[in-house]
Design an enzyme around this catalytic site. Structure first.
Site, mmCIF file in Angstrom:
data_model
loop_
_atom_site.group_PDB
_atom_site.id
_atom_site.type_symbol
_atom_site.label_atom_id
_atom_site.label_comp_id
_atom_site.label_asym_id
_atom_site.label_seq_id
_atom_site.Cartn_x
_atom_site.Cartn_y
_atom_site.Cartn_z
ATOM 1 N N HIS A 86 -6.802 16.940 -19.569
ATOM 2 C CA HIS A 86 -5.791 17.815 -18.968
ATOM 3 C C HIS A 86 -4.477 17.032 -18.780
ATOM 4 O O HIS A 86 -3.391 17.540 -19.057
ATOM 5 C CB HIS A 86 -6.273 18.323 -17.602
ATOM 6 C CG HIS A 86 -7.469 19.224 -17.660
ATOM 7 N ND1 HIS A 86 -8.561 19.076 -16.854
ATOM 8 C CD2 HIS A 86 -7.739 20.301 -18.445
ATOM 9 C CE1 HIS A 86 -9.461 20.017 -17.126
ATOM 10 N NE2 HIS A 86 -8.980 20.774 -18.095
ATOM 11 N N CYS A 128 -21.625 31.677 -24.482
ATOM 12 C CA CYS A 128 -21.635 30.376 -23.799
ATOM 13 C C CYS A 128 -20.698 30.491 -22.608
ATOM 14 O O CYS A 128 -19.490 30.692 -22.779
ATOM 15 C CB CYS A 128 -21.187 29.236 -24.710
ATOM 16 S SG CYS A 128 -20.931 27.717 -23.778
ATOM 17 N N HIS A 178 -20.537 22.627 -26.228
ATOM 18 C CA HIS A 178 -21.171 22.098 -25.019
ATOM 19 C C HIS A 178 -22.607 21.621 -25.203
ATOM 20 O O HIS A 178 -23.169 20.997 -24.303
ATOM 21 C CB HIS A 178 -21.112 23.141 -23.900
ATOM 22 C CG HIS A 178 -19.720 23.385 -23.427
ATOM 23 N ND1 HIS A 178 -18.920 24.399 -23.921
ATOM 24 C CD2 HIS A 178 -18.960 22.716 -22.528
ATOM 25 C CE1 HIS A 178 -17.751 24.342 -23.346
ATOM 26 N NE2 HIS A 178 -17.735 23.342 -22.493
ATOM 27 N N LYS A 182 -19.569 14.337 -17.582
ATOM 28 C CA LYS A 182 -19.897 14.108 -16.174
ATOM 29 C C LYS A 182 -21.212 13.348 -16.081
ATOM 30 O O LYS A 182 -21.338 12.399 -15.328
ATOM 31 C CB LYS A 182 -20.026 15.451 -15.444
ATOM 32 C CG LYS A 182 -18.695 15.943 -14.916
ATOM 33 C CD LYS A 182 -18.874 17.107 -13.971
ATOM 34 C CE LYS A 182 -17.524 17.768 -13.749
ATOM 35 N NZ LYS A 182 -17.619 19.180 -13.461
ATOM 36 N N HIS A 186 -9.374 16.390 -15.562
ATOM 37 C CA HIS A 186 -9.786 15.155 -16.239
ATOM 38 C C HIS A 186 -8.634 14.650 -17.102
ATOM 39 O O HIS A 186 -7.555 15.259 -17.169
ATOM 40 C CB HIS A 186 -11.081 15.363 -17.027
ATOM 41 C CG HIS A 186 -11.030 16.487 -18.031
ATOM 42 N ND1 HIS A 186 -10.182 16.476 -19.103
ATOM 43 C CD2 HIS A 186 -11.718 17.657 -18.119
ATOM 44 C CE1 HIS A 186 -10.349 17.565 -19.820
ATOM 45 N NE2 HIS A 186 -11.278 18.316 -19.225
ATOM 46 N N LYS A 201 -17.180 11.698 -26.265
ATOM 47 C CA LYS A 201 -16.617 12.737 -25.413
ATOM 48 C C LYS A 201 -16.852 12.358 -23.946
ATOM 49 O O LYS A 201 -17.916 11.853 -23.603
ATOM 50 C CB LYS A 201 -17.374 14.034 -25.735
ATOM 51 C CG LYS A 201 -16.588 15.258 -25.400
ATOM 52 C CD LYS A 201 -17.284 16.503 -25.874
ATOM 53 C CE LYS A 201 -16.705 17.635 -25.041
ATOM 54 N NZ LYS A 201 -17.270 18.899 -25.278
ATOM 55 N N CYS A 242 -17.800 27.789 -22.395
ATOM 56 C CA CYS A 242 -16.553 28.059 -23.146
ATOM 57 C C CYS A 242 -16.104 29.488 -22.962
ATOM 58 O O CYS A 242 -15.062 29.850 -23.488
ATOM 59 C CB CYS A 242 -16.563 27.747 -24.621
ATOM 60 S SG CYS A 242 -17.954 27.179 -25.468
ATOM 61 N N CYS A 294 -24.715 25.678 -28.255
ATOM 62 C CA CYS A 294 -23.257 25.839 -28.348
ATOM 63 C C CYS A 294 -22.660 24.620 -29.048
ATOM 64 O O CYS A 294 -22.949 23.487 -28.663
ATOM 65 C CB CYS A 294 -22.671 25.993 -26.942
ATOM 66 S SG CYS A 294 -20.915 25.644 -26.880
HETATM 67 O O1 ME8 Z 1 -10.056 25.749 -22.496
HETATM 68 N N1 ME8 Z 1 -8.924 15.546 -24.467
HETATM 69 O O2 ME8 Z 1 -9.551 25.273 -20.302
HETATM 70 P P1 ME8 Z 1 -10.054 23.757 -20.196
HETATM 71 C C1 ME8 Z 1 -7.793 16.259 -24.651
HETATM 72 N N2 ME8 Z 1 -9.045 27.764 -19.782
HETATM 73 N N3 ME8 Z 1 -7.674 17.557 -24.310
HETATM 74 C C2 ME8 Z 1 -8.734 18.153 -23.764
HETATM 75 C C3 ME8 Z 1 -9.946 17.470 -23.538
HETATM 76 C C4 ME8 Z 1 -10.012 16.097 -23.913
HETATM 77 N N4 ME8 Z 1 -11.081 15.364 -23.739
HETATM 78 N N5 ME8 Z 1 -10.820 18.347 -22.978
HETATM 79 C C5 ME8 Z 1 -10.147 19.521 -22.855
HETATM 80 C C6 ME8 Z 1 -9.663 26.076 -21.380
HETATM 81 N N6 ME8 Z 1 -8.906 19.403 -23.336
HETATM 82 C C7 ME8 Z 1 -9.127 27.478 -21.164
HETATM 83 C C8 ME8 Z 1 -7.773 27.597 -21.847
HETATM 84 S S1 ME8 Z 1 -5.550 28.938 -22.405
HETATM 85 C C9 ME8 Z 1 -5.088 30.534 -22.431
HETATM 86 C C10 ME8 Z 1 -7.143 28.944 -21.716
HETATM 87 C C11 ME8 Z 1 -7.864 20.445 -23.405
HETATM 88 O O3 ME8 Z 1 -9.803 23.368 -18.788
HETATM 89 C C12 ME8 Z 1 -8.388 21.729 -24.016
HETATM 90 O O4 ME8 Z 1 -8.426 21.621 -25.414
HETATM 91 O O5 ME8 Z 1 -11.422 23.618 -20.743
HETATM 92 C C13 ME8 Z 1 -7.360 22.717 -23.517
HETATM 93 O O6 ME8 Z 1 -6.214 22.724 -24.336
HETATM 94 C C14 ME8 Z 1 -7.026 22.185 -22.131
HETATM 95 O O7 ME8 Z 1 -7.483 20.826 -22.096
HETATM 96 C C15 ME8 Z 1 -7.696 22.973 -21.017
HETATM 97 O O8 ME8 Z 1 -9.091 22.962 -21.193
#
Ligand code: ME8
Length: 498
Positions: free
Chosen positions: A21, A126, A146, A295, A18, A292, A129, A143
Site C-alpha cells: 500500500h 473468493c 490467495h 501474515k 502493508h 509474497k 479478493c 484461488c
Molecule cells: O485490491 N506490493 O485492495 P488491496 C505492491 N480494494 N502492491 C500491492 C501489494 C504488494 N505486495 N499487495 C497489494 C484492493 N498491493 C481493492 C482495490 S480499487 C477500486 C479496489 C496493491 O488493499 C494492490 O495491487 O488488496 C492494489 O493496487 C492496492 O495495493 C490495494 O490492495
C-alpha cells in the site's frame, strides 16, 4: 489550467496497511507532485474500499459494527499517507455519502439502459479478493491469488451484460496502447479477452454490508461495482469540472487487479456512456526475500512504523530507486540502509553539505559572483540546463526509477565537479555560484521524490517560498543570484544501521 486526475486503488481496510500500500501511494505521489510542478491542476485521490463480505466478516470477528470497524481501520490508511507525505487531494471512502450517491447513480443508469438483468449466480467466490471464479481460473482448486479454497455461492443476483463488450474492449485496447501499461500487461489482457467473456454478477443478497441496489433494496451492489466508481465520485461526477479531470485519468494499481480495472471497469464505463480512463498503469509487487508478504510467514512489514523510525524520505527514495515501476521488487532493511547511506547520505547529502558549508565559511554565506568559465564550469552548467527535460520525459512515461536515477547522476556529477575544481586550493567564485545553482536545481527535481529533504535544501539556500511551488522547468534556470545570502545548512540525512 489543464486538469490531471491520478488515483491509487482504494485499499481494503480489513487489516493494517502493508508495504505494498505504501509503495503504490509513494509512486502515485511522485507523479502527482511532478504534474503539479509541470503546471497541471491535479486531483490526486486515494482512500479505502469499505464494503463487502470480507469487511463484514472482519468486523464480526472483532464484535464490531462494520461502520465503527471501517471508521477505525480507515484511520490507519490516512495515517500512512500523513507519515509518508502523500499529497492527496481527496481521501475517498466508499461509505462516504457522496460516493454512495454516485455508485447508485451509475448502477441505475446502466439498469435503465437495459444492460442489467436479474438471474441466479451459481459458482465460486473468493472472499479475500471479492472475486468470482470459474473452475478453470483456479490453481489446484484454489484461488490463484490467495491459495484458499473459494466458497460455493448460489443466490439471486443482478447481472451486468459484460459479455457483449468483449470485442469493443479489445478494439479499444488495441487502438489505445496507452490504456493498459506496461505493454506486457496489455498483452495479458488481450490474450484473456480472446476467450468468451461472461456476464458479471453485480449484486449480492447473502449479506447486507454494501451500497443498496437502487432498484431493489434486498440486494447490495457487488463490492467492485461499488469500489471502481470511487474514481468518479472523487471528482464529483458528472459535473463539468469532473468531465475535464476525467479526460486525463490515470489509475495506478497493482498487478492483481488489472482485470478489474481494465475489463470490468472498462465495460461498466462503456455501458454508462462514459469514456475510458486514459491509462491504467500497473505496478509490480513488493516482496520480502522474493516471496509474497504474508501474515502467517511473519513477513508483513508495517510501513507506518518504518517511516516513523527511519523517515519518510529514505523509504520513498528506497522504494522508487530499488523497484523498476511495473516490475516486482524486494524490500529488506539492509538494502534500505545501503541506499540511504551510499546514495542519500554520501552522494546527495555530501554535495549539499560541501557546497553550503564552503559558502558559509569562505564567503560569509554569500553566493559568489562568477568570472570566466573554464571547461568544467561549462560542462556543469550544461548539465544543470539539460537534466530537467530528461527527467521530465522519463516521468511522463512513468519511468520513475530512471527519472530518480538521473537526478542522482546530476548530484554525482556535482560531486565530481567540486572535486575537480578543488575550490579550497584556488579561485572558488565559479564553483560556488554554479554549485549553489546546482543545489537549487536538484531541490526542484527531488521535490516529488523526497519532499522533506528537497524543502530543507531550499531553506538552506534561503530561497523564497516552497520548493514544491516551483515550476519544473525552472530547474534549468540559474535562480540563485551572485551575493545572495544563504541560510544555515544542517546535515540532511542520518546514517542508518541496525
Ligand atoms: O485490491 N506490493 O485492495 P488491496 C505492491 N480494494 N502492491 C500491492 C501489494 C504488494 N505486495 N499487495 C497489494 C484492493 N498491493 C481493492 C482495490 S480499487 C477500486 C479496489 C496493491 O488493499 C494492490 O495491487 O488488496 C492494489 O493496487 C492496492 O495495493 C490495494 O490492495
Amino acid at each position: 489550467m489543464k486538469k490531471f486526475l491520478i488515483t491509487t486503488a482504494i485499499d481494503y481496510p480489513s487489516g493494517k496497511p502493508h508495504l505494498g500500500h505504501a509503495y503504490e501511494k509513494i509512486c502515485t505521489d511522485v507523479i502527482a507532485r511532478y504534474k503539479r510542478m509541470a503546471g497541471f491542476d491535479v486531483h490526486f485521490s486515494t482512500g479505502t474500499d469499505e464494503h463487502g463480505m470480507k469487511i463484514q466478516r472482519c468486523a464480526e470477528k472483532k464484535h464490531k459494527d462494520p461502520q465503527q470497524y471501517v471508521d477505525e481501520m480507515s484511520g490507519h490508511f490516512r495515517e500512512l499517507c500523513e507519515v509518508l507525505n502523500i499529497s492527496y487531494d481527496d481521501f475517498i471512502r466508499t461509505t462516504d455519502p457522496k460516493h454512495i450517491r454516485t455508485a447508485q447513480q451509475i448502477f441505475r443508469d446502466i439498469y435503465e439502459k437495459g444492460e442489467i438483468y436479474k438471474g441466479t449466480y451459481e459458482g465460486l467466490y473468493c472472499v479475500d479478493c471479492e472475486t468470482y471464479y470459474t473452475e478453470k481460473d483456479l490453481k489446484d482448486g484454489k484461488c490463484p491469488v490467495h491459495g484458499t479454497v473459494p466458497e460455493t455461492v448460489s443466490e439471486e443476483s443482478y447481472f451486468f451484460q459484460m459479455g457483449k463488450y468483449r470485442e469493443k474492449l479489445l478494439g479499444h485496447i488495441r487502438k489505445h496502447k496507452e490504456y493498459i501499461q506496461p505493454d506486457a500487461k496489455r498483452h495479458e489482457i488481450e490474450n484473456r479477452l480472446n476467450d468468451p467473456l461472461k456476464d458479471l454478477s453485480v449484486s449480492r443478497t447473502s449479506f447486507d454490508w454494501g451500497v443498496p441496489v437502487p432498484i431493489d433494496e434486498k440486494h447490495v451492489q457487488y463490492v467492485w461495482m461499488d469500489a471502481l466508481i470511487n474514481y468518479l465520485s472523487t471528482i464529483g461526477w458528472p459535473s463539468d469540472e469532473a468531465k475535464e479531470y476525467w479526460k486525463s485519468a490515470v489509475h495506478i494499481i497493482g498487478k492483481d487487479i488489472v482485470w478489474h480495472h481494465t475489463v470490468i471497469w472498462g465495460s461498466i464505463l462503456m455501458a454508462a456512456g462514459i469514456p475510458l480512463p486514459k491509462t491504467v498503469y500497473v505496478h509490480g509487487f513488493v516482496n520480502i526475500k522474493g516471496e509474497k508478504m504474508s501474515k502467517s510467514g511473519g513477513t508483513v512489514v508495517n510501513p507506518v512504523e518504518l517511516a516513523v523510525k527511519y523517515g519518510a524520505d529514505p523509504m520513498r527514495y528506497f522504494l522508487v530507486s530499488e523497484i523498476p515501476f511495473g516490475s516486482d521488487g524486494d524490500f529488506s532493511l539492509e538494502s534500505l540502509f545501503t541506499r540511504n547511506n551510499d546514495e542519500l547520505l554520501n552522494n546527495l547529502g555530501n554535495l549539499v553539505n560541501r557546497i553550503l558549508t564552503f559558502i558559509s565559511s569562505k564567503n560569509a554565506s554569500k553566493v559568489t559572483k562568477p568570472g570566466k568559465y573554464d571547461e568544467a564550469d561549462r560542462a556543469m552548467e550544461k548539465s544543470i540546463k539539460r537534466y530537467p527535460a530528461v527527467v521530465a520525459k522519463l516521468l511522463d512515461s512513468f519511468n520513475l526509477q530512471a527519472a530518480l536515477d538521473n537526478v542522482m547522476k546530476l548530484a554525482k556529477e556535482g560531486n565530481e565537479y567540486f572535486q575537480q575544481k578543488e575550490p579550497w586550493k584556488r579561485d572558488y567564485d565559479n564553483c560556488l555560484y554554479i554549485g549553489a545553482n546546482l543545489l537549487r536545481s536538484l531541490a526542484i527535481m527531488l521535490s516529488p521524490f523526497i519532499p522533506e529533504s528537497a524543502e530543507k535544501i531550499w531553506k538552506y539556500l534561503n530561497l523564497p517560498g516552497s520548493v514544491h511551488k516551483q515550476k519544473w522547468d525552472s530547474a534549468a534556470e540559474f535562480g540563485v543570484r551572485p551575493h545572495h545570502v544563504i541560510g544555515t545548512p544542517e546535515p540532511l540525512f542520518k546514517r542508518l544501521s541496525v
